[in-house]
Design an enzyme around this catalytic site. Structure first.
Site, PDB file in Angstrom:
ATOM      1  N   ASN A 150     -17.191  27.824 -23.447  1.00 30.20           N
ATOM      2  CA  ASN A 150     -17.901  26.807 -22.656  1.00 30.20           C
ATOM      3  C   ASN A 150     -17.580  26.876 -21.158  1.00 30.20           C
ATOM      4  O   ASN A 150     -16.436  27.104 -20.779  1.00 30.20           O
ATOM      5  CB  ASN A 150     -17.557  25.409 -23.179  1.00 30.20           C
ATOM      6  CG  ASN A 150     -18.187  25.137 -24.531  1.00 30.20           C
ATOM      7  OD1 ASN A 150     -19.264  25.635 -24.837  1.00 30.20           O
ATOM      8  ND2 ASN A 150     -17.514  24.347 -25.348  1.00 30.20           N
ATOM      9  N   GLN A 171      -7.368  -1.569   4.555  1.00 28.25           N
ATOM     10  CA  GLN A 171      -6.338  -0.869   3.781  1.00 28.25           C
ATOM     11  C   GLN A 171      -6.953  -0.127   2.588  1.00 28.25           C
ATOM     12  O   GLN A 171      -6.408   0.868   2.114  1.00 28.25           O
ATOM     13  CB  GLN A 171      -5.298  -1.883   3.301  1.00 28.25           C
ATOM     14  CG  GLN A 171      -4.166  -1.294   2.500  1.00 28.25           C
ATOM     15  CD  GLN A 171      -3.004  -2.277   2.375  1.00 28.25           C
ATOM     16  OE1 GLN A 171      -2.334  -2.546   3.352  1.00 28.25           O
ATOM     17  NE2 GLN A 171      -2.804  -2.819   1.189  1.00 28.25           N
ATOM     18  N   LYS A 229     -17.459  29.185 -29.657  1.00 22.95           N
ATOM     19  CA  LYS A 229     -17.837  28.688 -28.340  1.00 22.95           C
ATOM     20  C   LYS A 229     -17.009  29.234 -27.179  1.00 22.95           C
ATOM     21  O   LYS A 229     -15.802  29.419 -27.281  1.00 22.95           O
ATOM     22  CB  LYS A 229     -17.741  27.163 -28.328  1.00 22.95           C
ATOM     23  CG  LYS A 229     -18.754  26.487 -29.218  1.00 22.95           C
ATOM     24  CD  LYS A 229     -20.141  26.489 -28.634  1.00 22.95           C
ATOM     25  CE  LYS A 229     -20.283  25.322 -27.679  1.00 22.95           C
ATOM     26  NZ  LYS A 229     -21.595  25.319 -27.043  1.00 22.95           N
ATOM     27  N   GLU A 252     -19.172  22.555 -15.143  1.00 25.64           N
ATOM     28  CA  GLU A 252     -19.620  21.203 -15.495  1.00 25.64           C
ATOM     29  C   GLU A 252     -18.772  20.142 -14.803  1.00 25.64           C
ATOM     30  O   GLU A 252     -19.275  19.111 -14.364  1.00 25.64           O
ATOM     31  CB  GLU A 252     -19.559  21.015 -17.014  1.00 25.64           C
ATOM     32  CG  GLU A 252     -20.610  21.823 -17.729  1.00 25.64           C
ATOM     33  CD  GLU A 252     -20.395  21.844 -19.232  1.00 25.64           C
ATOM     34  OE1 GLU A 252     -21.362  21.644 -19.960  1.00 25.64           O
ATOM     35  OE2 GLU A 252     -19.240  22.052 -19.678  1.00 25.64           O
ATOM     36  N   LYS A 298      -8.197   3.970   2.023  1.00 25.98           N
ATOM     37  CA  LYS A 298      -7.449   5.178   1.666  1.00 25.98           C
ATOM     38  C   LYS A 298      -7.850   5.786   0.326  1.00 25.98           C
ATOM     39  O   LYS A 298      -7.911   7.011   0.193  1.00 25.98           O
ATOM     40  CB  LYS A 298      -5.955   4.887   1.695  1.00 25.98           C
ATOM     41  CG  LYS A 298      -5.515   4.731   3.130  1.00 25.98           C
ATOM     42  CD  LYS A 298      -4.255   3.988   3.333  1.00 25.98           C
ATOM     43  CE  LYS A 298      -4.210   3.436   4.733  1.00 25.98           C
ATOM     44  NZ  LYS A 298      -5.067   2.235   4.951  1.00 25.98           N
ATOM     45  N   SER A 314     -14.063  25.403 -28.092  1.00 27.34           N
ATOM     46  CA  SER A 314     -14.409  24.158 -28.783  1.00 27.34           C
ATOM     47  C   SER A 314     -13.383  23.907 -29.881  1.00 27.34           C
ATOM     48  O   SER A 314     -12.872  24.849 -30.490  1.00 27.34           O
ATOM     49  CB  SER A 314     -15.798  24.299 -29.402  1.00 27.34           C
ATOM     50  OG  SER A 314     -15.942  23.425 -30.505  1.00 27.34           O
ATOM     51  N   ASN A 326      -2.003  -1.803  13.525  1.00 24.22           N
ATOM     52  CA  ASN A 326      -3.453  -1.597  13.579  1.00 24.22           C
ATOM     53  C   ASN A 326      -3.831  -0.308  14.311  1.00 24.22           C
ATOM     54  O   ASN A 326      -4.661   0.466  13.831  1.00 24.22           O
ATOM     55  CB  ASN A 326      -4.137  -2.803  14.231  1.00 24.22           C
ATOM     56  CG  ASN A 326      -3.863  -4.076  13.449  1.00 24.22           C
ATOM     57  OD1 ASN A 326      -3.302  -4.027  12.359  1.00 24.22           O
ATOM     58  ND2 ASN A 326      -4.236  -5.218  14.007  1.00 24.22           N
ATOM     59  N   TYR A 385      -9.267  -5.536  13.361  1.00 21.70           N
ATOM     60  CA  TYR A 385      -8.622  -5.147  12.116  1.00 21.70           C
ATOM     61  C   TYR A 385      -8.754  -6.261  11.083  1.00 21.70           C
ATOM     62  O   TYR A 385      -8.547  -7.435  11.389  1.00 21.70           O
ATOM     63  CB  TYR A 385      -7.128  -4.816  12.315  1.00 21.70           C
ATOM     64  CG  TYR A 385      -6.488  -4.392  11.004  1.00 21.70           C
ATOM     65  CD1 TYR A 385      -6.600  -3.079  10.547  1.00 21.70           C
ATOM     66  CD2 TYR A 385      -5.840  -5.324  10.195  1.00 21.70           C
ATOM     67  CE1 TYR A 385      -6.067  -2.702   9.321  1.00 21.70           C
ATOM     68  CE2 TYR A 385      -5.303  -4.951   8.963  1.00 21.70           C
ATOM     69  CZ  TYR A 385      -5.420  -3.636   8.535  1.00 21.70           C
ATOM     70  OH  TYR A 385      -4.912  -3.270   7.317  1.00 21.70           O
ATOM     71  N   THR A 388     -39.077  29.239  -8.832  1.00 19.68           N
ATOM     72  CA  THR A 388     -39.446  27.935  -8.283  1.00 19.68           C
ATOM     73  C   THR A 388     -39.805  27.107  -9.516  1.00 19.68           C
ATOM     74  O   THR A 388     -40.309  27.655 -10.506  1.00 19.68           O
ATOM     75  CB  THR A 388     -40.675  27.997  -7.342  1.00 19.68           C
ATOM     76  OG1 THR A 388     -41.791  28.462  -8.087  1.00 19.68           O
ATOM     77  CG2 THR A 388     -40.434  28.933  -6.153  1.00 19.68           C
ATOM     78  N   HIS A 389     -39.509  25.839  -9.487  1.00 18.56           N
ATOM     79  CA  HIS A 389     -39.720  24.971 -10.656  1.00 18.56           C
ATOM     80  C   HIS A 389     -38.987  25.517 -11.892  1.00 18.56           C
ATOM     81  O   HIS A 389     -39.406  25.271 -13.014  1.00 18.56           O
ATOM     82  CB  HIS A 389     -41.204  24.806 -10.981  1.00 18.56           C
ATOM     83  CG  HIS A 389     -42.044  24.466  -9.796  1.00 18.56           C
ATOM     84  ND1 HIS A 389     -42.327  23.165  -9.429  1.00 18.56           N
ATOM     85  CD2 HIS A 389     -42.636  25.254  -8.854  1.00 18.56           C
ATOM     86  CE1 HIS A 389     -43.077  23.169  -8.330  1.00 18.56           C
ATOM     87  NE2 HIS A 389     -43.263  24.431  -7.954  1.00 18.56           N
ATOM     88  N   SER A 439       0.825  -1.215   0.000  1.00 12.05           N
ATOM     89  CA  SER A 439       0.000   0.000   0.000  1.00 12.05           C
ATOM     90  C   SER A 439       0.858   1.262   0.000  1.00 12.05           C
ATOM     91  O   SER A 439       0.337   2.367  -0.056  1.00 12.05           O
ATOM     92  CB  SER A 439      -0.939   0.010   1.210  1.00 12.05           C
ATOM     93  OG  SER A 439      -0.202  -0.095   2.410  1.00 12.05           O
TER      94      SER A 439
END
Ligand code: ARG
Length: 460
Positions: A289, A326, A287, A294, A329, A281, A114, A321, A159-160, A27
């Site tokens: 963007n 392990q 463009k 996003e 992580k 783009s 441990n 343990y 709203t909505h 690890s």
């Protein structure tokens, strides 16, 4: 292949470890990130051993100084990790033994990996909590700065995703500040529950040696030492809670990102994202963007995945343990990294984004957002709310059929729907009047929003 006897745990082995097993079980390639916490924990553990006369003063000095050297080398990138030693804990211990001999052989007295790894992870998570708390604060400050600078801009409240009632843009920004404040508090609460030191649990049962868990706990800044050695090495609740807190943060950022993506579209045209936070783009020359927003929205999936990953790893694990632990992580590190990056880039983006004031104002002309104010106007004249709602609905319908705003209708036109409407109705119609007339606690009233801005300035 390494001979079993080359391992720190090699005594009972005659044969060698298969290279496939070394590759599979190591690890250190990812838990090397715990080196600072591991070294700090080891130094305090050594100090405790000294205090309890389990090692001599000269042993302690050699251990402490060599651990410091090792830390510097790891920081400088000159330390050589070896997967033969599995993880960060044994890489450091093996290097110590290699350099100082016998004193190094004593460091692991009354300790197991441990309780060591549980301690390292808690220290790492605690530090991460503190830095995410700082990042949240920076983000709140950026929002607050914008709220102050743009304090009289009005925009449609939705709203909505339909025009609802006009609001101050600064009121919206302060809504985000509230969300992030809950995130900050959640992290602080998680920190409190985390802050119990597992050292002294050793493998799982504690120790027959006269150790002092109170001492190590205090030196490492924990609020208390363990109560139960079995729980101390089994517990990863703090990791789950932290990743849950991070999931809430990224969920909030994602909602904010989605909202700004919509507002920055040509259809809404309320926000202008700075070029430095946009990309182009490869085919469409025109463009600009909003990829940063996003990607923040996109990373949410990964962070939720990290939470599910951890919960699933823990599901069904018997005490205490198990090597499955392990795997904790990857999700822990990834969630912290992705949320940290998202928070800091979002903070910069917030500071560089401008509002299209005129468009926001003219968007407020559409959608009859003053209809509720008109209904309230009739309420003030004694009309039951349901009756005024009906009447105003009919007025809106009529106005829409003539493509007129409410404030463009004559008194006579309006009175056809309710006789209690008189000249002063124009004081409540139109977005500006709506905003000025708000007065309830927590509303978008300019005076109250300013008050909130001042309160947040004190708090942050
Ligand atoms: N690398 C291990 C982990 O991260 C450390 C603990 C190993 N303990 C053991 N008994 N094999 O969980």
């Amino acid at each position: 292949m390494t001979n079993g006897s080359e391992k720190l745990w090699g005594g009972r082995f005659e044969g060698k470890t298969s290279p496939a097993v070394e590759d599979f079980t190591e690890s250190v390639s990812f838990d090397y990130r715990l080196f600072r916490e591991d070294i700090l924990g080891s130094m305090v553990h050594a100090e405790m051993l000294l205090k309890k006369n389990l090692i001599s003063h000269s042993d302690f000095v050699e251990i402490r100084d060599t651990l410091k050297d090792i830390e510097k080398e790891i920081e400088a990138g000159s330390f050589e990790f070896d997967k033969k030693h599995e993880d960060i804990h044994m890489n450091i211990e093996a290097a110590l033994i290699d350099r100082v001999g016998e004193p190094g052989l004593k460091l692991h007295t009354a300790r197991s990996r441990n309780d060591q790894v549980a301690c390292d992870l808690k220290l790492w998570t605690r530090k991460s909590i503190d830095s995410v708390v700082e990042l949240l604060r920076d983000c709140q400050k950026a929002l607050l700065n914008r709220a102050e600078a743009l304090s009289d801009i009005i925009m449609p409240g939705y709203t909505h995703l339909q025009h609802a009632q006009p609001v101050l843009f600064s009121h919206v920004l302060l809504a985000y500040v509230e969300m992030l404040e809950r995130d900050r508090r959640r992290l602080m609460e998680c920190r409190c529950r985390l802050n119990v030191c597992p050292l002294g649990a050793c493998a799982l049962a504690g120790s027959g040696l006269p150790i002092d868990p109170d001492f190590t706990a205090e030196k490492l800044g924990f609020d208390s030492p363990l109560n139960n050695s079995i729980d101390a090495v089994s517990d990863r609740d703090f990791a789950v809670e932290f990743v849950y807190c991070l999931s809430m943060i990224i969920m909030h950022l994602s909602r904010l990102a989605e909202e700004w993506l919509i507002w920055a579209s040509h259809e809404f045209d309320l926000l202008d994202l700075d070029e430095s936070f946009c990309t182009g783009s490869s085919i469409m020359p025109q463009k600009k963007n909003p990829d940063v927003l996003e990607l923040i929205r996109g990373k949410t999936g990964r962070v939720y995945g990290n939470l599910m990953d951890l919960l699933t790893t823990l599901k069904g694990l018997p005490l205490s343990y198990n090597r499955d632990l392990q795997e904790d992580k990857f999700p822990l590190f990834e969630a912290r990294d992705e949320v940290g990056k998202s928070l800091s880039v979002f903070t910069q983006l917030i500071s560089s984004t401008s509002v299209k004031t005129k468009q926001a104002e003219s968007a407020c002309e559409k959608g009859y957002m003053d209809a509720t104010a008109l209904a309230d106007y009739l309420v003030c004249r004694g009309v039951p709310f349901r009756e005024s709602h009906q009447a105003v609905g009919a007025i809106v319908r009529h106005a829409a059929s003539m493509d007129k705003k409410l404030c463009d209708m004559t008194i006579d036109e309006m009175r056809r729907f309710h006789e209690l409407i008189s000249e002063d109705v124009y004081d409540v119609l139109g977005a500006r009047n709506c905003i000025e007339n708000y007065c309830s606690k927590g509303s978008s009233a300019p005076r109250l929003v300013k008050e909130q801005i001042e309160l947040w300035k004190e708090k942050l």
